[in-house]
Structures are given as structure tokens and as C-alpha cells.
Scaffold this active site. Structure first.
Site, PDB file in Angstrom:
ATOM      1  N   HIS A   1       0.859  -1.184   0.000  1.00  0.00           N
ATOM      2  CA  HIS A   1       0.000   0.000   0.000  1.00  0.00           C
ATOM      3  C   HIS A   1       0.896   1.236   0.000  1.00  0.00           C
ATOM      4  O   HIS A   1       2.134   1.111  -0.111  1.00  0.00           O
ATOM      5  CB  HIS A   1      -0.957  -0.022   1.194  1.00  0.00           C
ATOM      6  CG  HIS A   1      -0.263  -0.296   2.501  1.00  0.00           C
ATOM      7  ND1 HIS A   1       0.607   0.595   3.082  1.00  0.00           N
ATOM      8  CD2 HIS A   1      -0.294  -1.379   3.324  1.00  0.00           C
ATOM      9  CE1 HIS A   1       1.060   0.086   4.215  1.00  0.00           C
ATOM     10  NE2 HIS A   1       0.538  -1.119   4.380  1.00  0.00           N
TER      11      HIS A   1
ATOM     12  N   GLN B   1       8.005   2.339  10.707  1.00  0.00           N
ATOM     13  CA  GLN B   1       7.903   2.713  12.131  1.00  0.00           C
ATOM     14  C   GLN B   1       6.547   2.346  12.714  1.00  0.00           C
ATOM     15  O   GLN B   1       6.367   2.379  13.913  1.00  0.00           O
ATOM     16  CB  GLN B   1       8.144   4.222  12.289  1.00  0.00           C
ATOM     17  CG  GLN B   1       9.618   4.550  12.382  1.00  0.00           C
ATOM     18  CD  GLN B   1       9.907   6.018  12.189  1.00  0.00           C
ATOM     19  OE1 GLN B   1       8.985   6.801  11.921  1.00  0.00           O
ATOM     20  NE2 GLN B   1      11.154   6.381  12.304  1.00  0.00           N
TER      21      GLN B   1
ATOM     22  N   HIS C   1       4.047   1.197   2.095  1.00  0.00           N
ATOM     23  CA  HIS C   1       5.206   0.493   1.514  1.00  0.00           C
ATOM     24  C   HIS C   1       5.838   1.336   0.415  1.00  0.00           C
ATOM     25  O   HIS C   1       7.059   1.368   0.277  1.00  0.00           O
ATOM     26  CB  HIS C   1       4.764  -0.844   0.894  1.00  0.00           C
ATOM     27  CG  HIS C   1       4.267  -1.849   1.877  1.00  0.00           C
ATOM     28  ND1 HIS C   1       2.944  -2.217   1.959  1.00  0.00           N
ATOM     29  CD2 HIS C   1       4.914  -2.572   2.829  1.00  0.00           C
ATOM     30  CE1 HIS C   1       2.808  -3.134   2.910  1.00  0.00           C
ATOM     31  NE2 HIS C   1       3.978  -3.362   3.457  1.00  0.00           N
TER      32      HIS C   1
END
Ligand code: PAF
Length: 292
Positions: A34, A148, A37
Site C-alpha cells: 500500500h 515505524q 510500503h
């Protein structure tokens, strides 16, 4: 873009880069790519001359009864995204190759791997670290990038790199959010429209906590937001708390310094996690009265 459907094929392609001086930046994924990424791939492109991505839904990091079987696997769409983003090499290994019959050795994540996500998902971080170590050996990147959004995963991987003297720089890429604040995740596709609304309580609690300058105040405002959905039958809070950014040990109320607010809940059938880094500055020393 080259696609290797086995570790053996990948090793041959990777060997061609040896001695070329290319800086290899690697983004490990489980696919279902998505925008989050895509931003990790864009970061990788800005840092290196060759970008490698792997797509592997790792059975070892899923517990019994978790969503391994139904985890989305849209491989053709993923490869198209990789092409559009200018990825150089894609590794799509098989389970049999990464986990040969008779396998015995795994990586143990240590105490940090037993906290929070590790407590809710026993063995999860052992599974993550085992596959990440294997993939790092196969890909041999200079830099590896992880989202993260999975803050505890990132901290466990950074700990493994330190503890096992791995020759790779690990970086975290920022979390991308939907317009309603929901952190982007491959699992968001499992949420119904109503669950999507409930799920926004997680990011709203973090946003509120981030406005505070003390640990108790951050905890209190986050808790007030989560109280709004606590009675929703489809919502079950697991944890919402502040932890130290590298050890993931919960911080005390009088803590000052960097911390991460972490939150996890089940919304419908889907487990969601989110987090936000925060800093609680030490109070300024009280000035001594100047004699007049
Ligand atoms: O974050 C993920 O997608 C996975 O946990 C990882 C790091 C690719 C290991 O399977």
C-alpha cells in the site's frame, strides 16, 4: 525489474552486484503493498543505487488461530507496484526454501520480545527475527528499511543487529495515514465501514497524547479518547501506554526524555496497532531568588 522466485535465483542475481560499488537498500515486506510500503520504497531509492524488495508471508510469525491463511497475497498487483516504484530486484521466496524440513534453529527475541505485541502474540517476534535474519543473509543489503508503524518490531530488529553484530544499517520509515488518521496497514482491508470509524480512536488517542508535556497527562487524555469506544462490542483494547523507545519497558509517571506511545486493540476480527514518538522534556531548574 527482475523477479526471483527462489533464494537460489536471487543469489545469482545478487552475486552480479558484488564488486560493483552499488549501494543496496532493502525493504522486506509481506506483500499486499500500500502507500505506506511505497513511501518505504521511495526512501530506499533516495538512499541507494539498487532497491531490493522481498515479498514473503512468514508463517513463523503467525500464531495458531491468527490470520496467516487469510492474509492478503495479491502478488501480481504487488509486482506492478514494484515496477511503478522503480524497484530493481524482487525476491519472492518459497516457504519450503526458507524453512527446510527438519529445521531446528530460531532466533529468540529476548525479554523485549515478550512485552506488548509479544505478550499478545507469543513467539511472534522470534518468528519475525528468524525470517529477517535469514533474509538479510540472502539479500546482503547495506541498508534495510522497516516501517515505524511496527515500532516494537523495529526496536527488536535494531537490538538483533546490535547483539549479533550484523553488518547492516537499519532505518525506520515514517507511518503513513489515511485521511481519517488510521495508520496504513495491509490488514485495514479486513475492516468494515463501521469498524473503520471505531478504529480511528487509536490514532485520535495518540494525537491527543502528543499534545501533552507529562507522562500522566498523556496517558489520561489518550485514555479519555479510548473510553469513547470502550463499550463498542466490536472493540477490545489490549494496551495503550508509554514505553522507552529502545527497550519497550513501560516508563514511570515522572519520566523525562524520549518515549513511544503504543496502542493495540481488536476491532471486529482485526488486531490493529499504532504508535507515536513523544518527548517529555525535563522541567527547567527553578531559578534561585536573586538577593536584592
Ligand atoms: O513488517 C513486516 O511486513 C514483516 O514483519 C517483516 C519484517 C517483512 C518480516 O516478515
Amino acid at each position: 525489474m527482475k523477479v526471483a522466485n527462489s533464494v537460489t535465483d536471487f543469489a545469482a542475481l545478487r552475486a552480479e552486484l558484488d564488486g560493483t560499488g552499488e549501494r543496496i537498500v532493502y525493504v522486506p515486506t509481506m506483500g499486499a503493498l500500500h502507500a505506506g510500503h511505497r513511501s518505504l520504497i521511495a526512501l530506499a531509492k533516495s538512499l541507494g543505487s539498487r532497491v531490493v524488495i522481498s515479498i514473503f508471508v512468514n508463517p513463523l510469525q503467525f500464531g495458531p488461530g491468527e490470520d496467516y491463511a487469510r492474509y492478503p497475497r495479491p502478488l501480481e498487483e504487488d509486482l506492478e507496484i514494484c515496477r511503478l516504484e522503480g524497484v530493481d530486484l524482487v525476491l519472492v521466496p518459497t516457504v519450503a526454501e526458507l524453512y527446510p524440513a527438519g529445521r531446528q534453529v530460531t532466533v529468540h527475541a529476548g525479554p523485549m520480545g515478550q512485552l506488548w505485541e509479544g505478550r499478545a502474540r507469543p513467539g511472534h517476534f522470534d518468528g519475525v527475527l528468524t525470517v529477517v535474519l535469514k533474509l538479510l543473509h540472502v539479500v546482503r543489503p547495506h541498508i534495510a528499511i522497516f516501517g515505524q508503524k511496527d515500532a516494537q518490531q523495529l526496536a527488536c530488529i535494531q537490538r538483533m543487529v546490535l547483539d549479533l553484530n550484523l553488518d547492516v544499517t537499519v532505518l525506520g520509515g515514517s507511518t503513513l495515514r489515511e485521511p481519517d488518521g488510521l495508520a496504513m496497514s495491509s490488514r485495514n482491508v479486513f475492516l468494515s465501514a463501521a469498524e473503520r470509524v471505531t478504529a480511528t480512536a487509536l490514532s485520535r488517542s495518540l494525537a491527543q497524547a502528543a499534545t501533552q508535556t507529562s507522562v500522566p497527562a498523556a496517558r489520561a487524555v489518550a485514555s479519555a479518547v479510548l473510553d469513547q469506544v470502550r463499550d463498542d462490542p466490536g472493540f477490545e483494547l489490549d494496551y495503550a501506554t508509554l514505553v522507552h523507545p529502545t527497550t519497550f519497558v513501560e516508563v514511570s509517571d515522572d519520566y523525562h526524555g524520549d518515549a513511544v506511545f503504543i496502542v493495540a486493540a481488536r476491532v471486529g476480527m482485526t488486531r490493529l496497532i499504532d504508535n507515536a514518538p513523544m518527548t517529555f522534556p525535563a522541567p527547567l531548574p527553578v531559578a534561585e531568588p536573586v538577593p536584592v
